[in-house]
Design an enzyme around this catalytic site. Structure first.
Site, PDB file in Angstrom:
ATOM      1  N   ARG A  76       0.782  -1.286   0.067  1.00  8.06           N
ATOM      2  CA  ARG A  76       0.003   0.270   0.215  1.00  8.06           C
ATOM      3  C   ARG A  76       0.575   1.573  -0.182  1.00  8.06           C
ATOM      4  O   ARG A  76       1.656   1.484   0.056  1.00  8.06           O
ATOM      5  CB  ARG A  76      -0.971  -0.213   1.248  1.00  8.06           C
ATOM      6  N   LYS A 140       3.231  -8.493  11.767  1.00  8.50           N
ATOM      7  CA  LYS A 140       2.905  -8.860  10.069  1.00  8.50           C
ATOM      8  C   LYS A 140       2.990 -10.027   9.588  1.00  8.50           C
ATOM      9  O   LYS A 140       4.102 -10.300   9.524  1.00  8.50           O
ATOM     10  CB  LYS A 140       3.100  -7.500   9.532  1.00  8.50           C
ATOM     11  N   ARG A 277      -0.329   3.438  13.830  1.00  2.06           N
ATOM     12  CA  ARG A 277       0.054   3.017  14.499  1.00  2.06           C
ATOM     13  C   ARG A 277      -0.018   3.552  16.172  1.00  2.06           C
ATOM     14  O   ARG A 277      -0.458   3.556  16.564  1.00  2.06           O
ATOM     15  CB  ARG A 277       1.556   4.028  14.558  1.00  2.06           C
TER      16      ARG A 277
END
Length: 282
Positions: A76, A140, A277
């Site tokens: 992204r 992730k 975040r």
């Protein structure tokens, strides 16, 4: 899986398009075709070009394109997606939707739900991070990139959505060092038959994209919130490093917007190019 294991011949074999199609109920039912290439720059870029009719055979229906290796994978906001052959799954699914871009609001989040639910059925529970990441143990594990191309031809207003997914299976130390942050992997899935894994993911995606075409993201909002990894956590919304909003993450609404509880009440934030975040709690 370490380098010694690869040298001993334990590295997974190459994916086989015909075998994936045979293992996928969706492909057997004629709902999607499957292609596999050894290497390409970006499966998303390849399918976008085919959707536009500018390169390769034009798309005639849903198509999953998987690559053993992507040399120019994208994430992204133009970020690079780094991967190594045999250590990740990188693939894209082209799917045509009737109507314009407004019909696709929340699609990346719906894809996240589809992928997370599929991995859960395979014994690998994960969590979701708004707007397009899967997390395992807080790191992730997978990223989702949805790009669009207006469908060519006289059939009326329609849009090709190119759904790109990068899923870490194993994470060699040298690749993690290049990425520059801690990332997750799933060694169990790395040992799984990759054709069967891709087929399972394809079936989960097809079912969810059919549902999205009928009901939009409203059919996925509650499911997304059940999988939300940062629910109730203090977060900051950033735009190119600048903090725009701060508050407690409160899930998403039926349009896929992030709900943020701040000092002036609850606000809804569209994805755009902003990022999220986690902040340290006071």
């Amino acid at each position: 899986m370490n380098a010694a294991a690869h040298a001993a011949g334990e590295r997974p074999g190459a994916m086989d398009a015909a075998r994936i199609a045979a293992l996928s109920q969706s492909a057997r039912d004629g709902l999607a075709k499957v292609e596999v290439v050894r290497e390409t720059g970006s499966t998303n870029a390849d399918l976008l070009a085919r959707a536009a009719g500018s390169c390769g055979p034009q798309l005639s229906g849903p198509l999953l394109l998987a690559a053993e290796h992507q040399s120019a994978g994208r994430g992204r906001a133009g970020r690079s997606w780094l991967s190594a052959p045999g250590h990740s799954l990188t693939f894209s699914l082209a799917w045509k939707f009737d109507g314009g871009l407004q019909r696709l609001s929340g699609l990346p989040l719906a894809v996240g739900v589809a992928l997370a639910e599929t991995l859960d059925r395979l014994g690998q529970p994960v969590r979701l991070k708004w707007p397009n990441d899967l997390l395992k143990d807080g790191d992730k594990l997978a990223g989702i990139l949805v790009e669009t191309q207006r469908a060519a031809g006289p059939a009326g207003d329609a849009t090709w959505a190119i759904v790109g997914i990068g899923l870490n299976l194993a994470m060699p130390d040298e690749l993690e060092a290049r990425i520059g942050r801690s990332v997750a992997a799933v060694p169990w899935l790395a040992r799984m038959d990759r054709d069967a894994l891709v087929a399972a993911i394809l079936d989960g995606l097809v079912a969810s994209l059919q549902q999205f075409a009928q009901a939009g993201f409203a059919a996925f909002g509650a499911r997304w919130n059940l999988l939300h990894g940062w629910q109730g956590e203090p977060v900051a919304v950033l735009d190119h490093g600048k903090i725009l909003h701060e508050g407690l993450a409160a899930g998403v609404d039926d349009a896929g917007r992030l709900l943020l509880d701040g000092e002036h009440g609850r606000i809804a934030i569209a994805a755009g190019d902003v990022s999220l975040r986690m902040q340290a709690a006071d």
